[in-house]
Design an enzyme around this catalytic site. Structure first.
Site, PDB file in Angstrom:
ATOM      1  N   CYS A   4      26.621  76.742 -49.101  1.00 48.09           N
ATOM      2  CA  CYS A   4      27.300  75.814 -48.931  1.00 48.09           C
ATOM      3  C   CYS A   4      27.260  75.020 -48.315  1.00 48.09           C
ATOM      4  CB  CYS A   4      28.804  76.075 -49.890  1.00 48.09           C
ATOM      5  SG  CYS A   4      28.092  76.923 -51.038  1.00 48.09           S
ATOM      6  N   ARG A  21      21.664  74.945 -46.477  1.00 45.33           N
ATOM      7  CA  ARG A  21      22.836  75.529 -46.797  1.00 45.33           C
ATOM      8  C   ARG A  21      23.062  76.385 -47.808  1.00 45.33           C
ATOM      9  NH1 ARG A  21      26.272  76.518 -42.029  1.00 45.33           N
ATOM     10  NH2 ARG A  21      27.097  77.207 -43.653  1.00 45.33           N
ATOM     11  N   TRP A  58      25.532  77.036 -52.637  1.00 45.97           N
ATOM     12  CA  TRP A  58      24.483  78.559 -52.852  1.00 45.97           C
ATOM     13  C   TRP A  58      25.693  79.208 -53.569  1.00 45.97           C
ATOM     14  CZ3 TRP A  58      24.471  83.771 -52.303  1.00 45.97           C
ATOM     15  CH2 TRP A  58      23.688  83.894 -52.372  1.00 45.97           C
ATOM     16  N   ASN A 113      33.395  76.656 -48.747  1.00 43.73           N
ATOM     17  CA  ASN A 113      32.130  77.726 -48.402  1.00 43.73           C
ATOM     18  C   ASN A 113      32.770  78.899 -48.430  1.00 43.73           C
ATOM     19  OD1 ASN A 113      30.217  78.924 -46.838  1.00 43.73           O
ATOM     20  ND2 ASN A 113      29.934  77.646 -45.388  1.00 43.73           N
ATOM     21  N   GLY A 114      32.203  79.821 -48.891  1.00 34.80           N
ATOM     22  CA  GLY A 114      33.008  81.351 -48.936  1.00 34.80           C
ATOM     23  C   GLY A 114      32.667  81.765 -49.846  1.00 34.80           C
ATOM     24  N   GLU A 152       7.039  89.820 -40.545  1.00 30.07           N
ATOM     25  CA  GLU A 152       7.598  88.500 -40.436  1.00 30.07           C
ATOM     26  C   GLU A 152       7.139  87.766 -41.311  1.00 30.07           C
ATOM     27  OE1 GLU A 152      10.536  87.099 -40.232  1.00 30.07           O
ATOM     28  OE2 GLU A 152       9.332  84.981 -39.395  1.00 30.07           O
ATOM     29  N   LYS A 178       8.071  85.954 -44.556  1.00 30.68           N
ATOM     30  CA  LYS A 178       7.384  84.255 -44.448  1.00 30.68           C
ATOM     31  C   LYS A 178       6.844  84.166 -45.673  1.00 30.68           C
ATOM     32  CE  LYS A 178       9.383  82.394 -42.099  1.00 30.68           C
ATOM     33  NZ  LYS A 178      11.169  83.599 -41.759  1.00 30.68           N
ATOM     34  N   GLU A 192       9.135  84.285 -49.193  1.00 36.38           N
ATOM     35  CA  GLU A 192      10.521  83.043 -48.690  1.00 36.38           C
ATOM     36  C   GLU A 192       9.630  81.736 -49.787  1.00 36.38           C
ATOM     37  OE1 GLU A 192      13.873  83.727 -45.355  1.00 36.38           O
ATOM     38  OE2 GLU A 192      11.488  82.974 -44.710  1.00 36.38           O
ATOM     39  N   HIS A 227       0.259 106.307 -46.131  1.00 41.03           N
ATOM     40  CA  HIS A 227       0.925 106.964 -47.089  1.00 41.03           C
ATOM     41  C   HIS A 227       1.651 106.810 -48.552  1.00 41.03           C
ATOM     42  CE1 HIS A 227       0.454 110.061 -43.719  1.00 41.03           C
ATOM     43  NE2 HIS A 227       1.062 109.117 -43.079  1.00 41.03           N
ATOM     44  N   LYS A 241      20.003  79.343 -45.755  1.00 39.50           N
ATOM     45  CA  LYS A 241      19.019  78.911 -44.348  1.00 39.50           C
ATOM     46  C   LYS A 241      20.825  79.669 -43.911  1.00 39.50           C
ATOM     47  CE  LYS A 241      17.326  77.734 -40.284  1.00 39.50           C
ATOM     48  NZ  LYS A 241      15.791  78.258 -40.389  1.00 39.50           N
TER      49      LYS A 241
HETATM   50  C1  G6P Z   1      18.735  83.813 -44.205  1.00 43.14           C
HETATM   51  C2  G6P Z   1      18.148  82.440 -43.174  1.00 43.14           C
HETATM   52  C3  G6P Z   1      16.862  83.377 -42.315  1.00 43.14           C
HETATM   53  C4  G6P Z   1      17.572  84.320 -41.070  1.00 43.14           C
HETATM   54  C5  G6P Z   1      18.824  84.648 -41.696  1.00 43.14           C
HETATM   55  C6  G6P Z   1      19.546  85.617 -40.449  1.00 43.14           C
HETATM   56  O1  G6P Z   1      18.467  84.858 -44.513  1.00 43.14           O
HETATM   57  O2  G6P Z   1      17.164  82.454 -44.556  1.00 43.14           O
HETATM   58  O3  G6P Z   1      16.104  82.456 -42.256  1.00 43.14           O
HETATM   59  O4  G6P Z   1      16.330  84.299 -41.209  1.00 43.14           O
HETATM   60  O5  G6P Z   1      19.497  83.973 -42.725  1.00 43.14           O
HETATM   61  O6  G6P Z   1      20.357  84.183 -39.858  1.00 43.14           O
HETATM   62  P1  G6P Z   1      20.294  83.751 -39.033  1.00 43.14           P
HETATM   63  O7  G6P Z   1      21.256  82.430 -38.969  1.00 43.14           O
HETATM   64  O8  G6P Z   1      21.950  84.996 -37.992  1.00 43.14           O
HETATM   65  O9  G6P Z   1      19.567  83.950 -37.485  1.00 43.14           O
END
Ligand code: G6P
Length: 611
Positions: free
Chosen positions: A2, A27, A73, A99-100, A484, A488, A491, A507, A606
């Site tokens: 948010c 956000r 969000w 937000n929260g 990673e 990606k 996502e 396995h 994010k």
């Molecule tokens: C969310 C974002 C990711 C990020 C993660 C941790 O899931 O979409 O891109 O890696 O949070 O966030 P931070 O700000 O603590 O790295």
């Protein structure tokens, strides 16, 4: 999670709020809304992205000099017009954005329902707002006093902005656990979840602390604690340019941020790494060198992509510093009563510096006496401020929801830390230390080389975009890169992808292999190279499609793989800084080929400020 924006001053509030919401959409973006305060209090809200709100408001009265806005969000209640913020109180006099999460909202709601309150939404926010109004009416007090009383009763995290029809120039704000920045202009104030909606108007900001309430008028900013005692606002200068939060000619923030990496990694090394002199200057490390060298154990605490950086750091610190390392998901670490001993060092890794689970995990560990070292991108963020020491990644604002340049910034900082500590500790000799410094210094140029021509990666993306699943495999330093890469892809393209240690695939995941399964091997030249060649053969023998990230000049892997993405040669400890780049691009181009919104993938946000 948010985004919130507020404005009070002599300008029209709506355009400022709308622009700010667009900057904060990373956000959350399932619905948005504004409340505008003039003689009247107007609330407009809409399911969907901010552009949809904008369209729905065309032709309506938006004239106001004070207002608040929110991009959501969803936590409580599905994304819909009625669950969108701002919410209005029963009387219609108060409007609030939040937000929260208010964890004890259900019991408060029940009490209010017994008193005859009816709720229009499913949100915890509407409950909190009516709770405030109820307190105000029963105690015959001001909105500010009622807010203070309410906040002492709620459990959870919040950043709220509250406006009152009877006080048309004032925004009351409060935070605990969710960020809030106030920009100070001439006869005007700006409020936002981060500085991006503010920087084009002023560079003077105040970061509001937990348990503080701000009473914001055009000419006045009063900060108080929950005990109603005035606090002195600490005014800081923003070190950020507007260009850093704009797309700069790229179609998407994600692509811009991938292409930023030669520069952002260089910015991270600049002023710290001097390969010619053989020095690494990091005051956060130098000032605490004995604690770091003598650490009995290092615990990496993070979420998401930052957790992958932590996993890579495990390989680095154990290899180079000979210190035992554990890597923890913050959400698990905070709840499972972990053993924390004196002499443990916690390295917190976070792009935003606001991730709720990471923040609370660190607070718990700090209470138990752990030393916290923050590796954070967002300057002035909560994690940066609560750490005992730290090093910023200096990647600049990262806006695309999928993390790219923040990740490589984290790796660069963690590598410098490991090299510096290992050298000071004597666990790497002069020769290796010098070699690693030179290798790291050369990384930005090598990243630029990979980015010179991405047409091959685009073609690979086009070829595999309709696959239902992907498997990503790597060994050693390249195993976290495989994780990673898979993250990606999930996502950005919504394709199911799994990362695995290449040998471990025997396995289980090998059962998935057939002619339809693309398997991405992170197979650069390192000490596991021969082993990974065997793993590639195992996949080929089962007719899987192999896409390899290989070292330039390699002829063996390209002879076996269906498709190859090349990266320059580098020391294996630093190769992830290169091998991750083609994987970022592959997921970006697959997302684009599928026509998806890569900067705002569905359901994600994010900055995850709820647990
Ligand atoms: C969310 C974002 C990711 C990020 C993660 C941790 O899931 O979409 O891109 O890696 O949070 O966030 P931070 O700000 O603590 O790295």
């Amino acid at each position: 999670m948010c985004g919130i924006v507020g404005y009070t001053g002599p300008r029209e509030a709506y355009p400022i709020i709308l622009k700010g919401l667009k900057r904060l959409e990373y956000r959350g973006y399932d619905s948005s809304g504004v409340a505008l305060l003039n003689a009247d209090l107007k609330v407009y809200k809409k399911k969907g992205k901010v552009a949809e709100l904008e369209e729905s408001v065309v032709g309506k009265d938006v004239h106001a000099f004070t207002g608040i806005g929110h991009t959501r969000w969803a936590t409580h209640g599905e994304p819909s017009d009625r669950n969108a913020h701002p919410h209005r109180s029963k009387s219609g006099n108060l409007a609030m954005i939040h937000n929260g999460i208010i964890e004890n909202y259900a019991s408060i709601k029940q009490d209010l329902q017994k008193k005859g309150y009816e709720f229009k939404s499913d949100t915890d926010t509407e409950v909190l707002l009516n709770f405030i109004e109820d307190i105000k009416e029963n105690n015959n007090c001001t909105t500010e006093q009622a807010l203070r009383i309410a906040l002492k009763r709620v459990v959870g995290a919040y950043c709220v902005l509250l406006i009152d029809k009877d006080d048309p120039e004032t925004i009351i704000a409060a935070r605990k656990g969710s960020p809030l920045v106030i920009g100070i202009g001439k006869g005007e104030h700006f409020l936002a979840s981060d500085a991006s909606p503010i920087i084009e108007y002023t560079k003077e900001v105040v970061y509001v602390n937990d348990y503080e309430i701000a009473i914001v008028k055009p000419d006045e900013l009063i900060l108080k604690n929950l005990g109603n005692e005035k606090q002195t606002p600490f005014i800081q200068k923003l070190d950020m340019e507007l260009a850093a939060i704009e797309k700069g000619g790229y179609d998407h923030f994600m692509l811009k941020e991938i292409f930023d990496q030669p520069g952002s990694i260089f910015d991270c090394l600049r002023g710290r790494l001097n390969a010619d002199a053989g020095t690494i200057t990091m005051s956060g490390v130098e000032n605490h060198l004995p604690s770091l060298i003598n650490a009995q154990r290092i615990v990496m605490v993070a979420c998401g992509t930052s957790w992958h950086a932590g996993l890579l750091a495990e390989y680095l610190f154990e290899d180079i510093c000979r210190i035992p390392v554990e890597v923890e998901y913050a959400s698990e670490f905070r709840y499972r009563n972990p053993v924390i001993n004196k002499g443990d060092v916690i390295i917190a890794i976070s792009q935003s510096g606001e991730t709720a689970d990471t923040l609370v995990a660190l607070e718990n560990a700090k209470e138990k006496g752990a030393f916290i070292f923050g590796v954070v991108n967002a300057v002035g963020s909560s994690i940066a401020r609560m750490s005992n020491a730290g090093a910023y990644t200096h990647a600049g604002p990262e806006i695309g929801v999928a993390s790219t340049k923040a990740f490589t910034g984290q790796l660069a900082v963690l590598a410098m830390m490991a090299f510096k500590i290992g050298y000071a500790k004597g666990t790497i000799d002069e020769k290796r230390y010098q070699h690693l410094l030179t290798e790291l210094w050369n990384i930005p140029d090598k990243v630029a080389q990979i980015l010179e021509d991405t047409s091959n990666i685009q073609a690979i993306a086009e070829k595999y975009k309709d696959a239902a699943d992907f498997l990503y495999l790597g060994r050693g330093y390249n195993f976290p890169v495989a994780l990673e890469g898979a993250l990606k892809l999930k996502e950005i393209s919504y394709i199911h992808a799994e990362g695995y240690p290449a040998a471990e695939m025997k396995h289980g995941p090998i059962a998935l292999v057939d002619e339809n399964l693309p398997v991405v091997f992170v197979a650069t030249k390192d000490k596991y190279y021969e082993k990974i060649v065997s793993n590639v053969q195992e996949i080929k023998a089962r007719k899987g499609k192999v896409i390899a990230v290989a070292t330039e000049g390699d002829t063996v892997i390209p002879g076996m793989a269906d498709d190859v993405m090349y990266v320059p040669d580098a020391d294996e400890a630093l190769a992830p800084l290169l091998s991750v780049i083609p994987l970022q691009l592959l997921s970006y181009y697959i997302g684009i080929a599928k026509g998806l919104d890569v900067d705002k993938p569905r359901n994600l946000a994010k900055s995850v400020t709820v647990e």
